[in-house]
Write an enzyme that holds these catalytic residues in place. Structure first.
Site, short mmCIF file in Angstrom:
data_model
loop_
_atom_site.label_atom_id
_atom_site.label_comp_id
_atom_site.label_asym_id
_atom_site.label_seq_id
_atom_site.Cartn_x
_atom_site.Cartn_y
_atom_site.Cartn_z
N HIS A 67 0.84 -1.20 0.00
CA HIS A 67 0.00 0.00 0.00
C HIS A 67 0.87 1.24 0.00
CE1 HIS A 67 1.13 -0.63 4.13
NE2 HIS A 67 0.73 0.59 4.43
N LYS A 103 4.17 -3.00 11.69
CA LYS A 103 5.18 -2.20 12.40
C LYS A 103 5.35 -0.84 11.72
CE LYS A 103 8.69 -4.99 13.24
NZ LYS A 103 10.02 -5.63 13.20
N LYS A 114 9.87 -9.23 3.87
CA LYS A 114 10.91 -9.93 4.63
C LYS A 114 11.56 -10.95 3.72
CE LYS A 114 12.32 -10.04 8.99
NZ LYS A 114 12.21 -8.92 9.92
N SER A 118 16.09 2.89 9.68
CA SER A 118 16.26 2.52 8.27
C SER A 118 15.59 3.55 7.37
CB SER A 118 15.62 1.15 7.99
OG SER A 118 16.50 0.11 8.33
N1 GLU Z 1 14.96 -6.61 10.52
C1 GLU Z 1 14.51 -5.47 11.25
C2 GLU Z 1 13.08 -5.69 11.73
O1 GLU Z 1 12.63 -6.81 11.85
C3 GLU Z 1 14.71 -4.17 10.51
C4 GLU Z 1 13.98 -4.03 9.23
C5 GLU Z 1 14.38 -2.79 8.43
O2 GLU Z 1 15.13 -1.98 8.90
O3 GLU Z 1 13.90 -2.69 7.30
O4 GLU Z 1 12.38 -4.77 12.05
#
Ligand code: GLU
Length: 476
Positions: free
Chosen positions: A68, A97, A109, A368
């Site tokens: 989205h 998140k 992921k 990030s």
């Molecule tokens: N692997 C981390 C998480 O589970 C960071 C993901 C990111 O920075 O894109 O939130």
């Protein structure tokens, strides 16, 4: 809705069940709810790499749960037990998140089935570059489409290999640096990214303690972390920074550290940096550490008396088997999915409060996001304004002193510092974590249908995702 407290469900089912509980508090059409809940696409790839003269085949995944908002964002995990279901569950968690903390990304992921301990540095480089190439080819990496980051088993080193592989294959992309985050600072990374998840956990806990009503609900006292007894499970990147900041900046007592080869206990508080140094010098283990009591059965220490238990490593460490025996008053989920769905039901009955992963470990992806912005704007934060701010503060000090008043030396020193990159990153992260917790608690306390912070957090996240899809024009 039946809650399976009497049986464990998979991580993926558990994320879906949490999603359903949140959906039930919202007014979202059923078809749309189903669409939001499920993963949009997943790419599975097998590829060969020549290792010590033999051809070995590797298998990996990249899942996109939601798009989205673009790019879709989330780490790449290198682990010997990773599978498609887990990657999909983690991708879904990324969507929620990002949405919760207002990071404008979709959720994704990746995972590579590998035990990194079995390969040397050069082999890891070849394997990582090849995996990256496979993902680039299918458009699963790019600053505007899908942006990986570190996760379990990966770090700055792997991110550097990924960006360099991407740059080699897409030479004209001026934004190539933004194709992955968590890079070394010397390769387009941002200061404060390595500590970000752990620091975010601490910012989240500090915000919790600013709300007496919430502290009381957890049967805790006080308005800070000072003197609180904390157990840390997993002294990896997230666990280490969480523990060390809690100890050094907040005066918390780290009474136990649990690792794969045993646990260390000291009721007076362990020296986190000393333990970490020992662990680094001893192949990642804590066994043999001379300045604390050693307990071989580290899992049993999850049940030790403490104020705050922080699982910071893997999924399902708190489950049906040990939930009833947990004595912590507050659980801070620094890892993804450390408390199973069944365990949460048991813990709720016991009155243990959980600050959920979907909120508490969002610090990594938040920073990030700052790194990605830095990459797209091609400039370090603070470069344009730092000296200007210092000049303005200097003028202010001069103006005050002209009135005959003297500004204390320590204040002059503080005032004369313009914000540099690390200060800005920490400030942005703090603000993000404070605001998100305030949203969660407000939703929790104002809606009787919401049983815990997790459902509140998920409801806020899903609501925003739904609004995005809706404004895109999927339905009027
Ligand atoms: N692997 C981390 C998480 O589970 C960071 C993901 C990111 O920075 O894109 O939130």
């Amino acid at each position: 809705m039946p809650l399976p407290a009497d049986k464990e469900v998979s991580f993926r089912e558990s994320v879906n069940l949490c999603c359903d509980l949140a959906m039930a508090t919202l007014d979202i059409p059923e078809g749309m709810a189903k669409y939001i809940r499920n993963v949009n696409n997943v790419y599975q790839v097998r590829f060969p790499v020549k290792i010590k003269g033999e051809i070995e085949t590797f298998i990996g995944w990249r899942a996109v749960h939601s798009d989205h908002k673009l790019p879709a964002k989330g780490g790449i995990r290198f682990a010997p037990n990773v599978n498609q279901d887990e990657v999909e569950a983690l991708a879904a968690l990324m969507s929620y998140k990002c949405s919760l903390v207002d990071v404008p990304f979709g959720g994704s992921k990746g995972g590579l089935l590998i035990d990194p301990r079995n390969y040397d540095r050069d082999e890891m480089e070849r394997i990582t570059r090849r995996f990256a190439f496979e993902l680039i080819q299918k458009d699963y990496i790019g600053s505007g489409t899908n942006v990986p980051a570190p996760d379990m088993g990966t770090g700055q080193r792997e991110m550097a290999w990924i960006v360099s592989t991407y740059a080699a294959h897409c030479p004209g992309d001026i934004d190539h640096m933004g194709c992955v985050t968590g890079k070394p600072v010397t390769m387009g990374g941002i200061r404060g990214r390595v500590e970000a998840t752990g620091r975010g956990v601490v910012f989240g806990l500090r915000e919790f303690f600013r709300h007496p009503e919430d502290v009381k609900r957890a049967k805790l006292e006080g308005n800070s972390l000072e003197g609180k007894k904390v157990i840390i499970q997993g002294l990896g990147n997230v666990g280490y920074y969480t523990a060390s900041i809690l100890q050094e900046e907040d005066g918390a007592k780290i009474v136990a550290i649990l690792e794969w080869d045993g646990a260390l206990v000291d009721p007076k508080g362990l020296d986190v940096n000393d333990v970490f140094q020992y662990k680094c010098d001893n192949k990642g283990g804590v066994k043999g550490y001379p300045r604390a009591e050693y307990v071989e059965d580290s899992k049993s220490l999850l049940e030790m008396e403490c104020d705050i238990l922080i699982p910071a490593a893997m999924e399902a460490v708190i489950n049906r088997g040990n939930a009833a025996k947990i004595k912590a008053k507050l659980i801070g989920e620094a890892a993804n999915g450390p408390v199973t769905f069944a365990a949460e039901t048991v813990l709720k009955e016991k009155g243990v409060v959980i600050i959920p992963d979907v909120y508490l470990n969002a610090g990594g992806v938040t920073v990030s996001y700052f790194e990605w912005i830095k990459n797209l704007s091609h400039i370090r934060f603070g470069r344009m304004n730092r000296r200007y701010e210092e000049g303005q503060s200097q003028l202010l000090i001069e103006a005050i002193e002209k009135t005959g008043n003297k500004v204390p030396v320590e204040l002059v020193e503080k005032l004369s510092q313009g914000a540099d990159e690390i200060a800005l990153v920490r400030s942005g992260l703090d603000d993000t974590m404070r605001k998100a917790f305030q949203d969660i608690r407000e939703r929790f306390w104002s809606n009787e249908k919401i049983p815990n912070y997790r459902t509140a957090a998920m409801a806020i996240a899903i609501e925003k995702i739904h609004t995005s899809y809706r404004t895109m024009g999927i339905y009027p």
